[in-house]
Design a protein around this motif. Structure first.
Motif, mmCIF file in Angstrom:
data_model
loop_
_atom_site.group_PDB
_atom_site.id
_atom_site.type_symbol
_atom_site.label_atom_id
_atom_site.label_comp_id
_atom_site.label_asym_id
_atom_site.label_seq_id
_atom_site.Cartn_x
_atom_site.Cartn_y
_atom_site.Cartn_z
ATOM 1 N N LEU B 32 0.491 -0.941 -0.223
ATOM 2 C CA LEU B 32 -0.237 0.118 0.129
ATOM 3 C C LEU B 32 0.671 1.238 -0.050
ATOM 4 O O LEU B 32 0.751 2.357 -0.395
ATOM 5 C CB LEU B 32 -0.561 0.055 1.663
ATOM 6 N N SER B 33 2.022 1.390 0.865
ATOM 7 C CA SER B 33 2.961 2.660 1.106
ATOM 8 C C SER B 33 3.882 2.680 -0.412
ATOM 9 O O SER B 33 3.609 3.920 -0.449
ATOM 10 C CB SER B 33 3.504 2.275 1.742
ATOM 11 N N VAL B 34 3.673 1.938 -0.631
ATOM 12 C CA VAL B 34 4.902 1.681 -1.652
ATOM 13 C C VAL B 34 4.732 1.841 -3.366
ATOM 14 O O VAL B 34 5.139 2.464 -4.085
ATOM 15 C CB VAL B 34 6.260 0.473 -2.426
ATOM 16 N N LYS B 39 8.517 3.343 -10.305
ATOM 17 C CA LYS B 39 10.226 2.649 -10.815
ATOM 18 C C LYS B 39 10.598 1.988 -8.575
ATOM 19 O O LYS B 39 11.020 1.582 -8.775
ATOM 20 C CB LYS B 39 11.079 4.025 -10.761
ATOM 21 N N THR B 40 10.034 3.102 -7.919
ATOM 22 C CA THR B 40 9.977 2.154 -6.778
ATOM 23 C C THR B 40 9.686 1.205 -6.540
ATOM 24 O O THR B 40 9.900 -0.334 -5.458
ATOM 25 C CB THR B 40 9.411 3.006 -5.096
ATOM 26 N N ALA B 155 0.590 -0.185 -9.200
ATOM 27 C CA ALA B 155 1.817 1.000 -9.364
ATOM 28 C C ALA B 155 0.940 2.035 -10.425
ATOM 29 O O ALA B 155 1.223 3.733 -10.520
ATOM 30 C CB ALA B 155 3.578 0.724 -9.353
ATOM 31 N N GLY B 156 1.197 0.536 -11.377
ATOM 32 C CA GLY B 156 0.650 1.350 -12.916
ATOM 33 C C GLY B 156 -0.850 2.319 -13.316
ATOM 34 O O GLY B 156 -0.826 3.176 -13.351
ATOM 35 N N ILE B 157 -1.426 1.688 -11.959
ATOM 36 C CA ILE B 157 -2.744 1.837 -12.649
ATOM 37 C C ILE B 157 -3.368 3.406 -11.517
ATOM 38 O O ILE B 157 -3.629 4.176 -11.198
ATOM 39 C CB ILE B 157 -3.709 1.185 -11.679
ATOM 40 N N ARG B 158 -2.227 3.013 -10.223
ATOM 41 C CA ARG B 158 -1.568 4.102 -9.405
ATOM 42 C C ARG B 158 -1.835 5.746 -10.028
ATOM 43 O O ARG B 158 -1.679 6.578 -9.792
ATOM 44 C CB ARG B 158 -1.583 3.828 -8.369
#
Lengths: 202, 197
Positions: B32-34, B39-40, B155-158
């Motif tokens: 949830l946090s990363v 990239k991260t 991450a892509g969606i966010r």
């Protein structure tokens, strides 16, 4: 003064500094064990026991732990209490122990415990840390029980293993499956945040 | 363990049908946090694959050849977490040495791999399901890859979501959990293929 601090320490984790829906910690077990109320109950008792006592222990030792290795020491202390929970559960409730599977052991990596130790117990006196740990455990407990209530009721039509809703009820089996956990928690967080934000604006 | 599931099947099952994140909810905190940036997320995902693939067989060796002969199975929580912590320290030092920007961007989260429940969870599942050495390596690797896929997708969606209008109460963790729910539903589509355990 001292009394108000104690009060604040106890009340904050229950409301505006709740570990689950404000700090978003300990989500793994929040989702994993909430498909049945009974499992959830056992889990939250285990977590409360561990948070309270490990915060207390670390607080007692706080002036003797070299800060470089403190993570290691904290993990050891937490693991010790979790082992106690595990053994007790295995001895008296072997059925429950089997159902919870690896999640008892995973209390060790529940971020709430580590988080409270890092944020609170390292700077505060033992008794205050005990209260803080216990309150964080309570804050975690009632959120989990609320989520489990909805998931079990909607998913199986029963509560605590007893059938509540009649035969007219169609089970929402998605609720006891993984996606249901995500959705219920998300909705829970949404509702809480909306109401809290409303209050703060007013 | 029943012999009908081959090690290869376990490998694929742990990536798709038994995805450690989406079906067992392990590793949610860092997920949830990363997962805000691709990239991260990639960095952390690779670190998780590495740590899982190495610590699971390592823990298997320790469990089978140290704990069982001495009757110390109940100490497995402590022992596993020590092995994992040592390994994470190693990963951290390696990343610090070779990729300064990655180290900077991961910041606090690398030490938190130690308390990433997924890593310990995989080792505990390995014990409960009684895998062999080779199988536990494949299981660890597969679970790592599964976690990696999940966090990359998230991450892509966010990143796309940044421009979207979200109800204020749902921003951050709320919407992430709902997306994770949809992803879990999508992954349930694989469940007919191979069953894990």
């Amino acid at each position: 003064m001292a009394k108000s601090k104690l009060r604040k320490t106890f009340l904050e984790p229950l409301g505006k500094n709740n570990p689950v829906f404000v700090q978003i910690l300990g989500i793994c077990s929040t989702l994993a064990v909430t498909n049945k109320l009974q499992n959830t109950m056992v889990m939250v008792l285990g977590v409360m026991f561990t948070t309270a006592l490990s915060s207390w222990t670390i607080s007692l030792l706080r002036n003797h732990i070299p800060s470089r290795i403190r993570m290691m020491v904290e993990t050891m202390v937490i693991a010790t209490f979790v082992i106690i929970v595990d053994i007790v559960l295995k001895a008296f409730y072997p059925e429950m122990w089997k159902q919870l599977g690896p999640y008892v052991g995973l209390i060790i990596t529940n971020c709430i415990i580590m988080g409270r130790i890092e944020a609170f117990a390292l700077q505060n006196k033992p008794f205050l840390s005990l209260v803080d740990g216990l309150a964080s455990g309570l804050g975690y407990a009632y959120v989990l029980l609320a989520i489990a209530f909805f998931r079990e009721l909607l998913g199986t039509g029963s509560l605590w293993g007893y059938q509540i809703l009649g035969s007219w009820w169609t089970n929402w089996s998605i609720m006891i499956m993984p996606p249901g956990g995500f959705f219920v928690l998300a909705i829970f967080i949404w509702v809480i945040r909306e109401t809290i934000m409303k209050e703060e604006k007013a | 363990m029943n012999g009908s599931i081959t090690p290869l099947a376990i490998f694929f099952a742990s990536i798709f049908t038994g995805n450690i994140l989406l079906t067992n909810y392990l590793g949610m905190c860092s997920f949830l946090s990363v997962s805000k940036e691709l990239k991260t997320s990639t960095g952390l995902g690779v670190a998780v694959i590495f740590v899982m693939a190495t610590t699971t067989p390592l823990n298997w060796l320790v469990y089978q050849h140290l704990l069982i002969p001495f009757g110390l199975e109940y100490l497995r929580f402590i022992v596993f977490i020590i092995v994992i912590a040592a390994f994470v320290q190693l990963t951290e030092m390696t990343i610090e040495r070779y990729s300064e920007p990655l180290y900077q961007s991961l910041g606090i989260f690398l030490p938190l791999i130690t308390v990433n429940c997924a890593i310990l969870g995989v080792s505990l599942f390995m014990v409960i399901r009684e895998y062999s050495f080779f199988t536990s390596f494949l299981f660890g690797l597969g679970s790592g890859i599964g976690w990696f896929i999940a966090i990359i997708a998230m991450a892509g969606i966010r990143q796309k979501l940044r421009t979207a209008k979200i109800p204020p109460g749902l921003e951050g963790p709320g919407i992430t959990l709902i997306i994770a729910g949809f992803m879990a539903m999508a992954f349930m589509g694989f469940s007919g293929m191979i069953a894990l355990s």
